[in-house]
Design an enzyme around this catalytic site. Structure first.
Site, PDB file in Angstrom:
ATOM      1  N   ASP A  24      -8.497   6.323   1.535  1.00  0.00           N
ATOM      2  CA  ASP A  24      -7.362   6.575   0.645  1.00  0.00           C
ATOM      3  C   ASP A  24      -7.726   7.642  -0.375  1.00  0.00           C
ATOM      4  O   ASP A  24      -8.375   7.363  -1.377  1.00  0.00           O
ATOM      5  CB  ASP A  24      -6.948   5.276  -0.057  1.00  0.00           C
ATOM      6  N   ARG A  61       1.490  -0.767  -0.198  1.00  0.00           N
ATOM      7  CA  ARG A  61       2.708  -1.583  -0.129  1.00  0.00           C
ATOM      8  C   ARG A  61       3.673  -1.041   0.919  1.00  0.00           C
ATOM      9  O   ARG A  61       4.452  -1.807   1.504  1.00  0.00           O
ATOM     10  CB  ARG A  61       3.356  -1.650  -1.507  1.00  0.00           C
ATOM     11  N   LYS A  84      -6.328  11.097  -5.995  1.00  0.00           N
ATOM     12  CA  LYS A  84      -7.173  10.285  -6.867  1.00  0.00           C
ATOM     13  C   LYS A  84      -8.232  11.154  -7.549  1.00  0.00           C
ATOM     14  O   LYS A  84      -8.590  12.219  -7.048  1.00  0.00           O
ATOM     15  CB  LYS A  84      -7.890   9.204  -6.047  1.00  0.00           C
ATOM     16  N   ASP A 140       0.028   7.567  -3.942  1.00  0.00           N
ATOM     17  CA  ASP A 140      -1.148   6.705  -4.060  1.00  0.00           C
ATOM     18  C   ASP A 140      -0.768   5.233  -4.202  1.00  0.00           C
ATOM     19  O   ASP A 140      -1.645   4.383  -4.355  1.00  0.00           O
ATOM     20  CB  ASP A 140      -2.015   7.146  -5.246  1.00  0.00           C
TER      21      ASP A 140
END
Length: 500
Positions: A270, A351, A277, A347
């Site tokens: 991720d 979900r 990030k 990011d």
């Protein structure tokens, strides 16, 4: 791998011999002869409270004074207050014993059981100590080519002296099977993301589960597109590696028995996508598939025991990467349920993966209960640290059972709130919902849970476990080294076994 043996007769061929002493600092009747054989070394040690207090977890390694014989060390392990001992504490004590033996380069260990514990049978106590030692023996060093001699050392075997070795061995075999499931979860989580692509991860699931009688279906992007999984596919569209949905079905129960569905977030790596990030700890995002690994590990444990239940696992395996084809902030995706979601932050991707995965699980298998597991939010770590995972649920009984089992196996859960006001915070101006809340930095883990909740059908019991703070650790514990913890496998295995 650590060899564990249970024997009825004591052996003198082990380099280290473990004895257990509680905080009362009294010798068991079965230790008097041993103490005399070692010229009072045990009694002298426990009489000196500067050396040993008997508190729980204290380990004292003492060189043997006997010139002849194999036993080179006596290892005195503190039990603390017997009334406060739990199964989890006994397991952790076994892990501590193994770690101290490793540090002292004791290759073979014998354990002499105490007769001062009334709350646990000797068979249960022995199997728990062995389980903890076995869990603590885990290593992930296959990519290290220059290990020092001290780092290469491992305890070879543990021999436990018990009055019923056959029964104890049966108890341990179950715990060993569960521990090996935990090891799979740790292994795949620790694996570098350039190795564990979605395809490779899916292949490892097939190789591990099909021999156990689990039906495994690996769904590719073309089929997911036909199913309408726009949320999951949107997350992975920036990666060159194709996303996968892996569906695992274990049919151990009768046809009319209810089904439990476990759903896991499997973001292989991720970066945050276009909402990139910070670079400082981005390497830790190889652990962002910890929820999926816990689901697979649980099914390994359940199927390996041939439990009489029906359980399915669904894990969405994707990479969240920036590229010219990556999902953009502001994009709107259509989920498998038909609901639309505005992606305000790429990011907040887990979900989105779970939205399609939980819907697929409900549509195909009609489960009575859905439990999703995910390293979902940094907010849960801010709230609970690295001690508890967050538990959200639409069913009090389900939440209470999970929390109780979590305490028993020391994979702790803390109940977190769901509320209509949180749900309203994910309403979107241009879609059915947004993937983040409309109040910056507010109730982040609760907002994420409510997003998933919108994809849970009426009448389905649901729990969401946010394990972001507990899936991996930057320090060793009594049951394993730093890195992937394997959190969730023992929790879910015991929950399924006891409450279904």
């Amino acid at each position: 791998m650590l060899n564990v043996n249970f024997v009825n007769e004591e052996s003198s061929t082990n380099q280290g011999l473990v004895v257990f002493i509680d905080e009362q600092l009294k010798l068991d009747s079965n230790l008097i002869g041993l103490d005399q054989q070692h010229h009072g070394l045990i009694s002298k040690t426990i009489q000196n409270k500067l050396q040993f207090t008997g508190k729980y977890g204290q380990i004292k390694v003492i060189p043997s004074v006997i010139k002849s014989g194999e036993v080179r060390y006596l290892i005195i392990a503190g039990l603390g207050n017997e009334e406060k001992l739990t199964e989890a504490k006994i397991e952790e004590l076994g892990g501590k014993i193994l770690q101290h033996a490793t540090g002292c380069k004791i290759s073979t260990i014998g354990l002499k059981l105490t007769n001062r514990i009334s709350r646990f049978t000797s068979q249960t106590f022995a199997s728990l100590v062995a389980s903890g030692a076995f869990l603590a023996s885990y290593r992930f060093d296959k990519y290290r080519t220059t290990l020092k001699e001290a780092e290469k050392f491992a305890v070879e075997s543990i021999e436990i002296f018990t009055d019923n070795s056959t029964e104890t061995a049966k108890l341990f075999e179950i715990k060993k099977l569960i521990a090996e499931a935990v090891f799979f979860t740790r292994d795949i989580s620790n694996e570098p993301s350039n190795i564990k692509t979605p395809q490779v991860y899916a292949e490892r699931i097939v190789d591990r589960l099909e021999p156990l009688g689990v039906d495994v279906d690996v769904i590719g992007e073309r089929e997911m597109k036909n199913l309408g999984m726009g949320a999951l596919l949107g997350v992975g569209q920036g990666s060159q590696n194709e996303s996968k949905l892996v569906v695992m079905e274990y049919k151990g129960g009768s046809k009319d028995a209810p089904t439990i569905a476990l759903v896991g977030k499997g973001v292989i790596f991720d970066t945050g996508g276009i909402s990139l990030k910070p670079s400082s700890d981005m390497h830790l995002m190889r652990y962002d598939m910890g929820g999926s690994a816990a689901v697979v590990g649980t099914i390994i444990a359940v199927a390996g025991q041939k439990l009489p239940i029906n359980i399915v696992g669904v894990v969405g395996l994707v990479e969240n990467m920036p590229s010219g084809n990556a999902q953009r902030p502001g994009d709107v995706v259509t989920t498998m349920s038909g609901q639309t979601a505005e992606v305000l932050n790429t990011d907040a991707e887990g979900r989105l993966v779970l939205a399609d995965a939980v819907w697929y699980a409900q549509e195909k298998f009609k489960p009575k209960c859905v439990i999703d597991v995910a390293t979902l939010t940094g907010a849960i770590t801010i709230a609970l640290g690295n001690t508890y995972a967050g538990c959200f649920s639409n069913n009090d009984e389900l939440a209470d059972k999970l929390i109780k089992v979590g305490e028993e196996v020391n994979e702790k859960l803390w109940r977190m709130p769901l509320h209509d006001e949180y749900d309203a915070m994910i309403n979107s101006d241009i879609a059915d919902m947004a993937n983040i809340g409309n109040v910056p930095r507010a109730a982040g883990s609760c907002i994420a849970a409510h997003f998933i909740k919108r994809f849970i059908k009426d009448g389905v019991d649901w729990a969401h476990l946010d394990i972001a703070g507990v899936a991996n650790s930057n320090k060793a514990s009594a049951l394993g080294p730093k890195g992937a913890v394997g959190y969730g496998v023992r929790l879910l295995e015991k929950f399924i076994k006891e409450y279904t």
